[in-house]
Design a protein around this motif. Structure first.
Motif, PDB file in Angstrom:
ATOM      1  N   SER A 299      -5.145  80.381 -43.988  1.00 36.51           N
ATOM      2  CA  SER A 299      -5.423  80.683 -42.606  1.00 36.51           C
ATOM      3  C   SER A 299      -6.214  81.579 -41.965  1.00 36.51           C
ATOM      4  O   SER A 299      -6.781  81.706 -41.565  1.00 36.51           O
ATOM      5  N   SER A 300      -6.016  82.370 -43.321  1.00 38.23           N
ATOM      6  CA  SER A 300      -7.022  83.242 -43.048  1.00 38.23           C
ATOM      7  C   SER A 300      -8.710  83.340 -42.616  1.00 38.23           C
ATOM      8  O   SER A 300      -9.199  83.931 -42.555  1.00 38.23           O
ATOM      9  N   THR A 306      -7.360  79.466 -37.242  1.00 38.15           N
ATOM     10  CA  THR A 306      -6.748  80.042 -37.055  1.00 38.15           C
ATOM     11  C   THR A 306      -7.945  81.652 -36.363  1.00 38.15           C
ATOM     12  O   THR A 306      -8.811  80.873 -36.758  1.00 38.15           O
ATOM     13  N   GLU A 309      -8.315  87.695 -33.781  1.00 41.18           N
ATOM     14  CA  GLU A 309      -7.136  88.328 -33.790  1.00 41.18           C
ATOM     15  C   GLU A 309      -6.049  87.380 -35.841  1.00 41.18           C
ATOM     16  O   GLU A 309      -5.499  88.688 -35.489  1.00 41.18           O
ATOM     17  N   ALA A 310      -5.693  86.428 -35.629  1.00 42.09           N
ATOM     18  CA  ALA A 310      -4.559  86.266 -35.678  1.00 42.09           C
ATOM     19  C   ALA A 310      -4.941  86.337 -37.276  1.00 42.09           C
ATOM     20  O   ALA A 310      -4.590  86.823 -38.625  1.00 42.09           O
ATOM     21  N   ARG A 311      -6.161  85.690 -38.029  1.00 44.62           N
ATOM     22  CA  ARG A 311      -7.302  86.087 -39.024  1.00 44.62           C
ATOM     23  C   ARG A 311      -6.407  88.030 -39.371  1.00 44.62           C
ATOM     24  O   ARG A 311      -6.367  88.500 -40.930  1.00 44.62           O
ATOM     25  N   SER A 340      -6.446  93.531 -28.655  1.00 42.08           N
ATOM     26  CA  SER A 340      -6.113  92.300 -27.461  1.00 42.08           C
ATOM     27  C   SER A 340      -5.560  92.379 -27.066  1.00 42.08           C
ATOM     28  O   SER A 340      -5.520  91.693 -25.432  1.00 42.08           O
TER      29      SER A 340
END
Length: 344
Positions: A299-300, A306, A309-311, A340
């Motif tokens: 995912s990263s 992705t 921000e999620a990474r 964010s």
């Protein structure tokens, strides 16, 4: 005279790159890899030292009757005083009902203007299953209870009263009993007996329920939020909540075989959180941690699936198998949340 000497034959060397030599090489490497995995699975890794319970909280928990399927602690006053709450948390989120106590209690608190984020200081909850789909509970809370819920109000609203250990209990409903005690403290229970056993304890909860005690000790951060779930049923419910956003993880059988769970979080400078999932065997914990680690890494690395921000968040998460446990630690700095806020 003719020489009878036989010419020397060249010495043949076995190649490790082809034929039988290659098979031997593969076997040796495979065996070394297997031994390395076995050693890793059985090697106790270093872990963060858990914070101790403060004396007051420990004394209150020690009075919990029987055994527990779930023990939860919320230090709302310490959370309110944290830099993260005051400098990062949006005002709109501060007013949300962070904790729900159930229909009757929620409506009662609303009618008295009791706002949990503002008026609650600490909360300890214990749940235990007493029948098919029936849970008994005990809550010990501190905050602005003397002001918001004076005994005159409780007496006027009660269906009946009882007493034990020098304290008066008020039945606000068939399954809701409350008892003010100390300074700005109140005990809430699903039965009168739970309150009787709390105020007149027989033995010590930490000695009686060694599994809950061990899980409480595994909770690293003790000031803001932690919970210990000895019950597999409660653990599976919590896991479904944690993985509900990911269908693949939610459906993976190995992750659903967790026997016990502990989780804690601190909101001082950013968010630091750690959860420990306890499995029956070290092998099960190893496979679960391997899957989680692989899923997080994929995912990263995926920019298409992705968000940035999620990474960044996944980069702050560490996953490790430690004997029968999978330990997931997150260290999320304030800067991550400030980014964010600024993002359109």
């Amino acid at each position: 005279m003719q020489s009878t000497s036989v010419p020397e034959q060249p010495t043949l060397k076995r190649s490790l790159k082809k034929g039988p030599g290659l098979l031997i090489s593969i076997s040796v490497v495979s065996m070394l890899c297997f031994l390395a995995v076995v050693a890793w699975i059985n090697w106790p890794k270093p872990r963060l030292a858990p914070e101790p319970l403060n004396r007051e909280t420990k004394d209150l928990i020690s009075r919990i009757p029987g055994k527990s399927d779930a023990v939860i602690y919320v230090g709302m006053k310490d959370i309110r005083n944290s830099p993260f709450w005051n400098e990062v948390m949006p005002d709109s989120l501060k007013k949300l009902p962070l904790i729900s106590m159930g229909g009757k209690l929620d409506s009662l608190m609303n009618s008295r203007g009791f706002v949990i984020p503002d008026d609650l200081d600490t909360l300890i909850m214990s749940f235990r299953q007493t029948g098919f789909k029936k849970n008994d509970f005990l809550g010990i809370a501190s905050g602005r209870f003397s002001e918001k819920f004076p005994e005159s109000f409780l007496k006027a609203k009660s269906l009946e009263t009882a007493s034990a250990g020098g304290h008066t209990f008020y039945a606000l409903d068939r399954n809701i009993w409350v008892a003010p005690f100390g300074t700005n403290r109140i005990a809430v229970a699903g039965s009168r007996k739970m309150l009787e056993d709390f105020f007149q304890p027989a033995g010590n909860f930490f000695e009686r329920d060694s599994l809950s005690a061990a899980l409480i000790d595994k909770a690293v951060y003790k000031s803001h939020l932690w919970f210990a779930l000895p019950s597999a049923e409660w653990t599976n419910g919590a896991l479904k909540s944690l993985t509900s956003a990911n269908r693949d993880m939610n459906g993976l059988g190995n992750l659903n075989r967790i026997r016990h769970l502990a989780l804690s979080a601190s909101f001082k400078d950013g968010i630091k959180a750690e959860t420990e999932w306890v499995y029956k065997t070290r092998r099960a914990a190893f496979f679960a941690s391997t899957f989680l680690w692989g899923a997080a890494k994929l995912s990263s690395l995926s920019e298409s699936r992705t968000s940035k921000e999620a990474r960044e968040l996944l980069d702050k998460v560490r996953i490790q198998q430690n004997l029968e446990s999978v330990i997931i630690h997150a260290d999320l700095p304030e800067s991550l949340f400030r980014k964010s806020e600024k993002a359109p």
